[in-house]
Write a protein that holds these residues in place. Structure first.
Motif, PDB file in Angstrom:
ATOM      1  N   GLN A   1      48.939  39.100  32.466  1.00 31.00           N
ATOM      2  CA  GLN A   1      48.336  40.433  32.543  1.00 31.00           C
ATOM      3  C   GLN A   1      46.891  40.351  33.049  1.00 31.00           C
ATOM      4  OE1 GLN A   1      49.202  43.039  29.039  1.00 31.00           O
ATOM      5  NE2 GLN A   1      50.476  41.322  28.385  1.00 31.00           N
ATOM      6  N   GLU A   2      46.160  39.365  32.552  1.00 29.26           N
ATOM      7  CA  GLU A   2      44.771  39.193  32.983  1.00 29.26           C
ATOM      8  C   GLU A   2      44.711  38.808  34.463  1.00 29.26           C
ATOM      9  OE1 GLU A   2      43.343  37.778  28.509  1.00 29.26           O
ATOM     10  OE2 GLU A   2      43.381  36.325  30.148  1.00 29.26           O
ATOM     11  N   ARG A   3      45.667  37.993  34.906  1.00 25.85           N
ATOM     12  CA  ARG A   3      45.717  37.621  36.320  1.00 25.85           C
ATOM     13  C   ARG A   3      45.987  38.847  37.186  1.00 25.85           C
ATOM     14  NH1 ARG A   3      48.970  38.014  39.717  1.00 25.85           N
ATOM     15  NH2 ARG A   3      50.629  38.479  38.243  1.00 25.85           N
ATOM     16  N   PHE A   4      46.872  39.726  36.731  1.00 32.34           N
ATOM     17  CA  PHE A   4      47.198  40.933  37.482  1.00 32.34           C
ATOM     18  C   PHE A   4      45.960  41.803  37.685  1.00 32.34           C
ATOM     19  CE2 PHE A   4      48.422  45.407  37.684  1.00 32.34           C
ATOM     20  CZ  PHE A   4      49.338  45.402  38.716  1.00 32.34           C
ATOM     21  N   VAL A   5      45.181  41.968  36.610  1.00 31.96           N
ATOM     22  CA  VAL A   5      43.953  42.755  36.705  1.00 31.96           C
ATOM     23  C   VAL A   5      42.999  42.115  37.703  1.00 31.96           C
ATOM     24  CG1 VAL A   5      41.874  43.486  35.454  1.00 31.96           C
ATOM     25  CG2 VAL A   5      44.118  43.729  34.383  1.00 31.96           C
ATOM     26  N   ARG A   6      42.849  40.799  37.604  1.00 33.74           N
ATOM     27  CA  ARG A   6      41.925  40.106  38.488  1.00 33.74           C
ATOM     28  C   ARG A   6      42.362  40.211  39.948  1.00 33.74           C
ATOM     29  NH1 ARG A   6      38.425  34.777  37.635  1.00 33.74           N
ATOM     30  NH2 ARG A   6      37.393  34.869  39.640  1.00 33.74           N
TER      31      ARG A   6
ATOM     32  N   VAL B   1      34.871  44.011  34.005  1.00 32.24           N
ATOM     33  CA  VAL B   1      36.252  44.139  33.514  1.00 32.24           C
ATOM     34  C   VAL B   1      36.967  42.796  33.619  1.00 32.24           C
ATOM     35  CG1 VAL B   1      38.518  45.149  34.010  1.00 32.24           C
ATOM     36  CG2 VAL B   1      36.494  46.605  33.955  1.00 32.24           C
ATOM     37  N   ILE B   2      36.796  42.111  34.746  1.00 34.96           N
ATOM     38  CA  ILE B   2      37.421  40.790  34.926  1.00 34.96           C
ATOM     39  C   ILE B   2      36.893  39.804  33.882  1.00 34.96           C
ATOM     40  CG2 ILE B   2      37.527  38.771  36.451  1.00 34.96           C
ATOM     41  CD1 ILE B   2      37.663  40.714  38.815  1.00 34.96           C
ATOM     42  N   GLU B   3      35.584  39.727  33.744  1.00 35.06           N
ATOM     43  CA  GLU B   3      34.989  38.781  32.794  1.00 35.06           C
ATOM     44  C   GLU B   3      35.383  39.085  31.362  1.00 35.06           C
ATOM     45  OE1 GLU B   3      30.682  38.537  33.565  1.00 35.06           O
ATOM     46  OE2 GLU B   3      31.159  36.430  34.020  1.00 35.06           O
ATOM     47  N   GLY B   4      35.452  40.372  31.027  1.00 36.46           N
ATOM     48  CA  GLY B   4      35.731  40.760  29.650  1.00 36.46           C
ATOM     49  C   GLY B   4      37.198  40.716  29.278  1.00 36.46           C
ATOM     50  N   ASN B   5      38.058  40.512  30.265  1.00 35.57           N
ATOM     51  CA  ASN B   5      39.503  40.526  30.014  1.00 35.57           C
ATOM     52  C   ASN B   5      40.174  39.294  30.603  1.00 35.57           C
ATOM     53  OD1 ASN B   5      40.179  43.427  28.843  1.00 35.57           O
ATOM     54  ND2 ASN B   5      38.637  43.695  30.439  1.00 35.57           N
ATOM     55  N   SER B   6      39.533  38.150  30.442  1.00 36.83           N
ATOM     56  CA  SER B   6      40.091  36.902  30.991  1.00 36.83           C
ATOM     57  C   SER B   6      40.064  35.769  29.977  1.00 36.83           C
ATOM     58  CB  SER B   6      39.306  36.490  32.248  1.00 36.83           C
ATOM     59  OG  SER B   6      39.426  37.449  33.266  1.00 36.83           O
TER      60      SER B   6
END
Length: 242
Positions: free
Chosen positions: A81-86, A151-156
């Motif tokens: 999920q985190e990869r998808f966001v990134r 968002v990337i940093e906070g959700n990885s």
């Protein structure tokens, strides 16, 4: 640890524990106690308890009241999920960056790549990851998309830990740098299509390394989060090595 006031001490304790978890100095599955960490950090138990609560919200620890606190194992479903966001944000930002980037931006990114190459001889994978982050962050900052990078940093939290585990040899370090060079070359050519292809390959590289990583560090993962075919392949490979 310097004690200026309650909030600064709490923040310092939280940051120290978070950095140790994200750098894998505190490994997934490590059992921690409030008293132990208070002694190590030379603080009272209160800021440690507050830090544990914040880390639980981050998904980095599991708190079992009256028993123990454990550094969370890596959940591969969350990695995905985190990869998808990134991937989504990186590719969207590439369009903006390619349209607006200047020669100065290319020079700065090339300088970053030179610094990445310097990590190969020393095998300093922690520095490589920091420079890798800086490479990507630069493009978001250049386009003014600060929120997207936050968002990337906070959700990885899960993605970043497995990412660190997959750079623990020089061949992979070199591969990462080569991927960055391909991305930058496509950007300099103003070729958004190829830049996105290379970016997606870069973000997806963990998938190709997952089987070996699970085999080498099985206790670092939530077992049921790993795709069954990868779990079984890793077990088979382990048996064949015996």
């Amino acid at each position: 640890m310097e004690k200026n006031d309650d909030s600064s001490v709490q923040s310092a304790v939280y940051n120290a524990l978070r950095n140790n978890i994200m750098s894998l100095k505190l490994k997934p599955g490590t059992v921690m106690s409030t008293q132990e960490m208070a002694i190590k950090l030379e603080v009272s138990r209160t800021p440690v308890r507050e830090a544990f609560i914040r880390l639980q919200r981050d998904g980095l620890v599991n708190i079992y009241p009256q028993k123990e606190t454990i550094v969370s194992r890596i959940d591969y479903s969350k990695v995905e999920q985190e990869r998808f966001v990134r991937e989504s944000l990186e590719c969207a930002n590439l369009d903006i960056f390619i349209d607006s980037s200047s020669r100065k931006d290319f020079v700065n990114l090339e300088l970053n790549l030179e610094q990445q190459r310097a990590t190969i001889s020393s095998g300093n994978y922690n520095t490589l990851i920091q420079l890798d982050n800086a490479f990507h962050a630069y493009m978001f900052k250049a386009t003014g998309q600060h929120l997207s990078w936050n968002v990337i940093e906070g959700n990885s939290n899960h993605y970043a830990r497995i990412r660190l585990m997959t750079v623990w040899n020089k061949d992979i370090m070199q591969e990462i740098i080569l991927q960055h060079q391909k991305i930058l070359s496509a950007i300099e050519e103003r070729n958004a299509e190829y830049a996105k292809i290379y970016m997606k390959a870069h973000v997806h590289r963990l998938e190709n390394l997952l089987q070996q990583t699970v085999k080498d560090f099985p206790d670092y993962f939530v077992p049921e989060s790993i795709p069954a075919e990868i779990r079984f392949a890793a077990r088979l490979a382990e048996k064949n090595d015996i």
